[in-house]
Design a protein around this motif. Structure first.
Motif, PDB file in Angstrom:
ATOM      1  N   ALA A  86       0.820  -1.219   0.000  1.00 21.94           N
ATOM      2  CA  ALA A  86       0.000   0.000   0.000  1.00 21.94           C
ATOM      3  C   ALA A  86       0.850   1.263   0.000  1.00 21.94           C
ATOM      4  CB  ALA A  86      -0.910  -0.009   1.224  1.00 21.94           C
ATOM      5  N   THR A  87       2.034   1.196  -0.553  1.00 17.95           N
ATOM      6  CA  THR A  87       2.926   2.355  -0.606  1.00 17.95           C
ATOM      7  C   THR A  87       3.057   2.847  -2.048  1.00 17.95           C
ATOM      8  OG1 THR A  87       4.186   1.513   1.274  1.00 17.95           O
ATOM      9  CG2 THR A  87       5.244   3.177  -0.086  1.00 17.95           C
ATOM     10  N   PRO A  88       2.882   4.168  -2.281  1.00 16.53           N
ATOM     11  CA  PRO A  88       2.538   5.205  -1.303  1.00 16.53           C
ATOM     12  C   PRO A  88       1.031   5.233  -1.049  1.00 16.53           C
ATOM     13  CG  PRO A  88       2.799   6.211  -3.443  1.00 16.53           C
ATOM     14  CD  PRO A  88       3.118   4.746  -3.624  1.00 16.53           C
ATOM     15  N   ALA A  89       0.668   5.676   0.144  1.00 21.30           N
ATOM     16  CA  ALA A  89      -0.736   5.764   0.526  1.00 21.30           C
ATOM     17  C   ALA A  89      -1.131   7.215   0.755  1.00 21.30           C
ATOM     18  CB  ALA A  89      -0.990   4.966   1.810  1.00 21.30           C
ATOM     19  N   ASP A  90      -2.396   7.516   0.517  1.00 24.03           N
ATOM     20  CA  ASP A  90      -2.960   8.732   1.077  1.00 24.03           C
ATOM     21  C   ASP A  90      -3.121   8.486   2.572  1.00 24.03           C
ATOM     22  OD1 ASP A  90      -3.114   9.865  -1.455  1.00 24.03           O
ATOM     23  OD2 ASP A  90      -5.168   9.193  -1.775  1.00 24.03           O
ATOM     24  N   VAL A  91      -2.874   9.507   3.380  1.00 22.91           N
ATOM     25  CA  VAL A  91      -2.886   9.337   4.837  1.00 22.91           C
ATOM     26  C   VAL A  91      -3.742  10.429   5.463  1.00 22.91           C
ATOM     27  CG1 VAL A  91      -1.488   9.210   6.938  1.00 22.91           C
ATOM     28  CG2 VAL A  91      -0.571   8.328   4.772  1.00 22.91           C
ATOM     29  N   LEU A  92      -4.694  10.013   6.311  1.00 21.13           N
ATOM     30  CA  LEU A  92      -5.559  10.926   7.045  1.00 21.13           C
ATOM     31  C   LEU A  92      -5.423  10.639   8.532  1.00 21.13           C
ATOM     32  CD1 LEU A  92      -7.983  12.772   7.745  1.00 21.13           C
ATOM     33  CD2 LEU A  92      -9.500  10.972   6.901  1.00 21.13           C
ATOM     34  N   GLY A  93      -5.036  11.656   9.316  1.00 17.26           N
ATOM     35  CA  GLY A  93      -4.907  11.486  10.752  1.00 17.26           C
ATOM     36  C   GLY A  93      -5.626  12.592  11.490  1.00 17.26           C
ATOM     37  N   TYR A  94      -6.247  12.212  12.613  1.00 16.08           N
ATOM     38  CA  TYR A  94      -6.956  13.169  13.464  1.00 16.08           C
ATOM     39  C   TYR A  94      -6.219  13.327  14.794  1.00 16.08           C
ATOM     40  CZ  TYR A  94     -10.085  14.321  17.317  1.00 16.08           C
ATOM     41  OH  TYR A  94     -10.593  14.841  18.474  1.00 16.08           O
ATOM     42  N   SER A  95      -5.921  14.560  15.198  1.00 19.17           N
ATOM     43  CA  SER A  95      -5.359  14.898  16.501  1.00 19.17           C
ATOM     44  C   SER A  95      -4.080  14.097  16.754  1.00 19.17           C
ATOM     45  CB  SER A  95      -6.412  14.701  17.590  1.00 19.17           C
ATOM     46  OG  SER A  95      -6.047  15.347  18.779  1.00 19.17           O
ATOM     47  N   MET A  96      -4.054  13.178  17.725  1.00 18.83           N
ATOM     48  CA  MET A  96      -2.861  12.362  17.917  1.00 18.83           C
ATOM     49  C   MET A  96      -2.497  11.639  16.625  1.00 18.83           C
ATOM     50  SD  MET A  96      -2.119   9.207  20.595  1.00 18.83           S
ATOM     51  CE  MET A  96      -3.160   8.026  19.729  1.00 18.83           C
ATOM     52  N   GLY A  97      -3.492  11.126  15.923  1.00 21.14           N
ATOM     53  CA  GLY A  97      -3.241  10.469  14.649  1.00 21.14           C
ATOM     54  C   GLY A  97      -2.659  11.408  13.616  1.00 21.14           C
ATOM     55  N   ALA A  98      -3.013  12.705  13.690  1.00 20.51           N
ATOM     56  CA  ALA A  98      -2.429  13.685  12.774  1.00 20.51           C
ATOM     57  C   ALA A  98      -0.950  13.889  13.076  1.00 20.51           C
ATOM     58  CB  ALA A  98      -3.177  15.015  12.875  1.00 20.51           C
ATOM     59  N   ARG A  99      -0.586  13.847  14.364  1.00 13.95           N
ATOM     60  CA  ARG A  99       0.832  13.978  14.710  1.00 13.95           C
ATOM     61  C   ARG A  99       1.620  12.777  14.195  1.00 13.95           C
ATOM     62  NH1 ARG A  99       1.691  13.686  19.890  1.00 13.95           N
ATOM     63  NH2 ARG A  99      -0.412  13.415  20.726  1.00 13.95           N
ATOM     64  N   VAL A 100       1.039  11.585  14.306  1.00 18.72           N
ATOM     65  CA  VAL A 100       1.701  10.394  13.770  1.00 18.72           C
ATOM     66  C   VAL A 100       1.788  10.473  12.248  1.00 18.72           C
ATOM     67  CG1 VAL A 100       1.598   7.880  13.597  1.00 18.72           C
ATOM     68  CG2 VAL A 100       0.950   8.997  15.737  1.00 18.72           C
ATOM     69  N   ALA A 101       0.715  10.933  11.602  1.00 18.38           N
ATOM     70  CA  ALA A 101       0.713  11.067  10.142  1.00 18.38           C
ATOM     71  C   ALA A 101       1.773  12.060   9.680  1.00 18.38           C
ATOM     72  CB  ALA A 101      -0.673  11.509   9.668  1.00 18.38           C
ATOM     73  N   LEU A 102       1.902  13.170  10.403  1.00 18.97           N
ATOM     74  CA  LEU A 102       2.905  14.172  10.057  1.00 18.97           C
ATOM     75  C   LEU A 102       4.308  13.591  10.198  1.00 18.97           C
ATOM     76  CD1 LEU A 102       3.649  17.061   9.322  1.00 18.97           C
ATOM     77  CD2 LEU A 102       3.364  17.681  11.737  1.00 18.97           C
TER      78      LEU A 102
END
Length: 279
Positions: A86-102
């Protein structure tokens, strides 16, 4: 459901749909179930991979907080995407998940095609403020272990940042509470100690390194969150900022139709960066 062992920790991932991969990362006290109301729309164009982060849902909850650290989980997720082809993937993260996504976009840029950050933070830049937040997080983690998850959820839901949840439909509030109550005290305590903003190395100085086309989403009613989101978007070349009216810290819950419309439109775009910022 798919269970994957990555660096001696097992992650639970819910995979469905067809098309480009879309990695979905929930916030603190959440789980992959956070995204259930949006999966039908996302799966119209994507194969969704909704992951339980460590300490949450059905994923492992290592006792060592260092295993929960944001860079460690970002490395796990890069490996997970590789394992699922699944690389590369579009990535969506919310709050803590956004920090991990970043962190994922910064440390493993080849793994990320397009990046969506909902209510993000780049961490706490001031060392003294970060130390105070770490002490506060450690105290809260100890309280969770001592008093249990139900008592913690009562206090957590009463925080001013979630005041706008009072307008959510009763069924949505019940689903959210069930997700929070399903967590294990030791797991979320370790997550807080290892992946909380007090423990996270700030990323402000690295935001200019992000190369994935980026959408930053915030809720108008979350004033502090909108300030943080604006700062993140302003430091990422070509990033687009969308502030959702009538929503606080959780636009995906409070204004789901508007949130989906914004995200689906952005993900439908090409892989190249815009020439100029759109925020």
């Amino acid at each position: 459901m798919t269970r994957l062992a990555l660096n001696r920790a097992r992650y639970e991932a819910r995979v469905g749909g067809a098309g480009r991969p879309l990695l979905l990362l929930h916030g603190f006290t959440g789980s992959a179930a956070t995204w259930a109301p949006h999966l039908r729309a996302f799966r119209s164009s994507h194969r969704t991979i909704a992951v339980d982060l460590l300490g949450h849902g059905r994923s492992d909850a290592p006792s060592d907080p260092r295993r929960h650290a944001v860079p460690a989980q970002a490395a796990d997720l890069a490996a997970l995407l590789g394992r699922l082809d699944a690389t590369p993937a579009d990535v969506l993260g919310y709050s803590m998940g956004a920090r991990v996504a970043l962190q994922l976009a910064l440390d493993h840029p080849a793994a990320v095609r397009r990046l969506v950050l909902e209510s993000p933070s780049a961490g706490i830049a001031d060392p003294a403020e970060r130390a105070r937040r770490r002490a506060s997080d450690d105290e809260l983690a100890a309280r969770i272990e001592r008093d249990g998850v139900p008592a913690f959820v009562e206090r957590w839901e009463a925080l001013p940042i979630f005041a706008s949840h009072a307008t959510l439909p009763p069924a949505a509030r019940r689903r959210l509470r069930r997700q929070r109550l399903a967590n294990d005290a030791a797991g979320i305590a370790a997550s807080l100690r290892g992946a909380g903003q007090g423990a996270m190395e700030p990323l402000h100085e690295r935001l200019g390194e992000v190369r994935a086309p980026t959408l930053v989403v915030a809720g108008r009613l979350d004033e502090a969150g909108t300030e943080r989101a604006t700062a993140v978007a302003g430091a990422i070349r070509g990033a687009r900022l969308e502030v959702v009216e009538g929503a606080g810290h959780t636009p995906h819950l409070e204004q789901p139709a508007a949130f989906r419309r914004i995200v689906v439109s952005f993900l439908a775009g090409g892989a190249s960066l815009p020439d100029t910022p759109t925020h």
